[in-house]
Scaffold this motif. Structure first.
Motif, short mmCIF file in Angstrom:
data_model
loop_
_atom_site.label_atom_id
_atom_site.label_comp_id
_atom_site.label_asym_id
_atom_site.label_seq_id
_atom_site.Cartn_x
_atom_site.Cartn_y
_atom_site.Cartn_z
N TRP A 6 60.96 -83.66 29.60
CA TRP A 6 61.55 -82.48 28.99
C TRP A 6 62.15 -82.86 27.64
CZ3 TRP A 6 61.43 -77.54 30.88
CH2 TRP A 6 60.92 -77.38 32.16
N TYR A 8 64.36 -81.45 23.96
CA TYR A 8 65.25 -80.49 23.33
C TYR A 8 64.88 -80.39 21.86
CZ TYR A 8 69.48 -78.33 21.52
OH TYR A 8 70.36 -77.48 20.90
N VAL A 15 64.42 -75.76 24.99
CA VAL A 15 63.95 -76.87 25.80
C VAL A 15 62.52 -76.58 26.23
CG1 VAL A 15 64.30 -78.06 28.00
CG2 VAL A 15 66.26 -77.45 26.60
N SER A 16 61.66 -77.61 26.18
CA SER A 16 60.28 -77.43 26.63
C SER A 16 59.82 -78.68 27.35
CB SER A 16 59.37 -77.13 25.44
OG SER A 16 59.38 -78.21 24.52
N GLN A 17 58.76 -78.53 28.10
CA GLN A 17 58.22 -79.65 28.86
C GLN A 17 56.90 -80.09 28.27
OE1 GLN A 17 57.32 -78.91 33.00
NE2 GLN A 17 57.75 -81.02 33.53
N ASP A 32 64.60 -84.05 33.39
CA ASP A 32 64.55 -82.68 33.91
C ASP A 32 65.11 -81.72 32.87
OD1 ASP A 32 67.51 -82.57 34.25
OD2 ASP A 32 67.12 -84.01 35.86
N LYS A 33 64.91 -80.44 33.12
CA LYS A 33 65.31 -79.40 32.18
C LYS A 33 66.82 -79.39 31.95
CE LYS A 33 64.90 -74.48 31.27
NZ LYS A 33 64.46 -73.18 31.75
N ASP A 34 67.60 -79.52 33.02
CA ASP A 34 69.06 -79.48 32.89
C ASP A 34 69.57 -80.59 31.98
OD1 ASP A 34 69.29 -77.26 34.53
OD2 ASP A 34 69.61 -78.44 36.35
N GLU A 37 68.76 -79.83 28.36
CA GLU A 37 69.66 -78.82 27.81
C GLU A 37 70.98 -79.43 27.35
OE1 GLU A 37 69.68 -76.03 31.05
OE2 GLU A 37 68.04 -74.87 30.17
#
Length: 59
Positions: A6, A8, A15-17, A32-34, A37
């Motif tokens: 992930w 930023y 946020v993107s993967q 991970d996304k969290d 962020e």
């Protein structure tokens, strides 16, 4: 090779993967996304720790 990390984007705050070959303004990868962020917060914490280590080394 796939990238499931992930990222930023500092220019958009989004946020993107996965990798984006045209993305020069991204921080990561994060697991991970969290976590992605929190990229700016994590960077600030790391800078503070590095500054403290520099001060301790110099004194």
């Amino acid at each position: 090779m796939s990238d499931e990390g992930w990222y930023y984007d500092v220019s958009t705050g989004k946020v993107s993967q996965g990798k984006d070959p045209g993305a020069l303004n991204r921080m990561g990868p994060y697991p991970d996304k969290d976590t992605a962020e929190r990229a700016l917060e994590i960077a600030a914490e790391r800078t503070k720790a590095a500054d403290k280590a520099d001060d301790e080394w110099n004194n």
